[in-house]
Write an enzyme that holds these catalytic residues in place. Structure first.
Site, PDB file in Angstrom:
ATOM      1  N   LYS B 161       0.843  -1.195   0.000  1.00  0.00           N
ATOM      2  CA  LYS B 161       0.000   0.000   0.000  1.00  0.00           C
ATOM      3  C   LYS B 161       0.872   1.237   0.000  1.00  0.00           C
ATOM      4  O   LYS B 161       1.801   1.354   0.818  1.00  0.00           O
ATOM      5  CB  LYS B 161      -0.892  -0.003   1.252  1.00  0.00           C
ATOM      6  CG  LYS B 161      -1.961  -1.094   1.251  1.00  0.00           C
ATOM      7  CD  LYS B 161      -3.028  -0.836   0.185  1.00  0.00           C
ATOM      8  CE  LYS B 161      -4.217  -1.792   0.362  1.00  0.00           C
ATOM      9  NZ  LYS B 161      -5.245  -1.554  -0.677  1.00  0.00           N
ATOM     10  N   LYS B 265     -13.727  -6.777  -7.696  1.00  0.00           N
ATOM     11  CA  LYS B 265     -14.121  -7.144  -6.336  1.00  0.00           C
ATOM     12  C   LYS B 265     -15.629  -7.385  -6.358  1.00  0.00           C
ATOM     13  O   LYS B 265     -16.389  -6.512  -6.812  1.00  0.00           O
ATOM     14  CB  LYS B 265     -13.799  -6.018  -5.351  1.00  0.00           C
ATOM     15  CG  LYS B 265     -12.319  -5.823  -5.118  1.00  0.00           C
ATOM     16  CD  LYS B 265     -12.046  -4.647  -4.189  1.00  0.00           C
ATOM     17  CE  LYS B 265     -10.545  -4.499  -3.965  1.00  0.00           C
ATOM     18  NZ  LYS B 265     -10.197  -3.187  -3.395  1.00  0.00           N
TER      19      LYS B 265
END
Lengths: 343, 343
Positions: B161, B265
């Site tokens: 991240k 997703k």
């Protein structure tokens, strides 16, 4: 679970009840290939390829020779892993009707194994459809007479073949419309017009007050710019048929904004690409119809289950078994007049 | 055949093992909604919604209030007609995680009814996957230590991240790469960079000899031009995540040539749009990865079966259940170290 034990090809010949005349082509009969997939647990699935040289470049002799190749490809594969079989048979680029028949036979075997019809495996969206019926190219009198008979048999959607003579076609469509009030029309030029002719055709029909539900493949198969020209200058929706065989064709048509409708035929795309095309077209907010080559009831069965399972189609041009002489009805659907039903 | 008798929502709270820090957001726990679909024949199907306010605008309190609405929508519908249920639940535009959980619970019930796992209903393409594991934003030391632990646990794909501080991020990715030789990296900025920052980021990493497998969502959710700028100026593949929620988003990204990868997703798209996106992306010759929000094993189960059934994914970012404290494992898959398997 069942694994593919063997794939058999069987040549079946069918005569047309009467000659079928479209742009630059008259058919008197068809040779279709029955595909029989037998699993190691004894379950059997059936498919049918109806080859098209004009559209797909397929010759039946060459396709028959693929039987051992297809056996080599998928023997031993589990039908519950049907995406693997789809991926493998996607390689049959020059034999899309065989790809369709093999992929469907696999789904048919899976369906038998699970005790659930194919249309439910695919989503079970609908339980019945109405097929259109096609008027071949002919004299004005023949075309009008055909229209009267089609209306008398209860069809509310009529497919009209045009594309060989612009002036005669305009006259014929107007004359047909006069004896079939309330019907919807799918007009199919099968690549016969130039872009300018196609626009003149729809403009004249519009002026005459004739409404066309779908104007199919007005121009050449590879003339995407021509299709786009017609689409943007036609008051009626324009469809790609010959120009839309694979999912790659369809994505290009979407990007180019070239059509309003796609005519899916399993014989052009197989099950795998047809499923992709359904999703592509819906994502692009365009519309779908489903058509056929010269399938018997065994072959149109595939399109009936595909269309009802996905529920994605506005129009069903699945009249080929009604036009062929067939000794035994082989569909896993029920024919009630103009309607095909599943249970 | 089984018809939906009732749909029940149940709120389940899970704490993270340690705080999860991404661009402008630190999570300590998650509230997920378990969706239980009971059929009139006693069969029960399960799903899980993991709502995201940041991505989807969803709030769990508002979603819980939809339970009677969903019951009204689909009670009485046959799970064998799942496309009808998909079409109906596609209307839940502002609650995509609920749409996903309901659609999956319907497939789960159908799967139980037929005695065939969901991944086989969807095509059975694969039997196992390796999930990546994510390094949160933190100090350089924390990030490097996380990397060492992830490598020690056997992961070969690491998600990193970034997005809050360009210089620190570049330094961190280089340092991580030094302690994880042979691993592949998915770097995710979660919309944190400007287009120019994003290009500087990948250029510097390229110069430092770090290879990035996928650079995810470098710029703002609605900055499609920015995504395209990064894609065309990056030596590494660029993915849309926040920018790619529905099939309509993805078709636009394809038309604009804005990305190399789509991160599907289920929580953004539901099953219906996710199926469409698979077909869209493959037709466009782009690539797919699959990700998660904060699903427990019950929720990630959905993505495991979706990913293995369709077989369409290069990378699996399905580590959320490994990051949450969970009393009972609820997946219909087996965890073996970094791998998830089905039978």
């Amino acid at each position: 679970m069942g694994r593919v034990k063997s794939v058999k090809f069987k040549l079946n010949k069918f005569e047309y009840v009467k000659p079928f005349h479209i742009t630059n082509s008259i058919s008197y009969d068809t040779e279709n290939i029955e595909v029989i997939v037998e699993l190691d647990n004894g379950v059997v699935g059936y498919g049918e390829a109806s080859p098209s040289f004009r559209v797909n470049g397929e010759k039946v002799q060459a396709l028959m020779a693929l039987e051992p190749i297809v056996n080599e490809m998928i023997t031993g594969m589990d039908v519950r892993e049907y995406r693997k079989i789809f991926d493998e048979t996607d390689k049959l680029k020059a034999a899309p009707s065989i790809k369709a028949a093999v992929q469907y036979a696999v789904l048919d075997a899976l369906s038998e194994e699970l005790g659930i019809p194919v249309y439910q495996l695919l989503g079970g969206a609908k339980k019945e459809l109405e097929t259109d019926y096609t008027i071949s190219i002919g004299t004005l009198e023949e075309r009008v007479q055909d229209a009267r008979e089609i209306v008398a048999r209860g069809h509310s959607v009529i497919k009209i073949k045009v594309g060989e003579n612009l002036e005669e076609d305009i006259e014929a469509v107007i004359a047909i419309s006069e004896v079939s009030k309330g019907c919807k029309y799918i007009v199919d030029a099968n690549t016969g017009y130039t872009p300018k002719q196609a626009v003149k055709f729809v403009t004249e029909l519009y002026k005459a007050g004739v409404d066309i539900a779908v104007f199919e493949q007005p121009v050449g198969m590879f003339d995407i710019e021509g299709l786009k020209y017609v689409r943007w200058n036609s008051p009626f929706p324009v469809a790609a048929d010959e120009s839309a065989r694979t999912k790659y064709d369809v994505l290009r048509l979407i990007k180019e904004e070239a059509v309003d409708y796609i005519n899916i035929k399993l014989m052009k795309s197989g099950i795998s690409d047809a499923l992709a095309i359904v999703e592509l077209v819906k994502s692009a907010n365009l519309r779908l119809m489903i058509g056929c080559m010269a399938e018997s009831s065994l072959g149109v069965n595939q399109s009936v289950h595909f269309a009802l399972g996905t529920g994605a189609f506005d129009f069903y041009d699945l009249d080929s078994p009604l036009m062929l002489k067939e000794e035994t009805f082989r569909g896993k659907y029920i024919v009630e007049g103009t309607r095909y039903k599943v249970e």
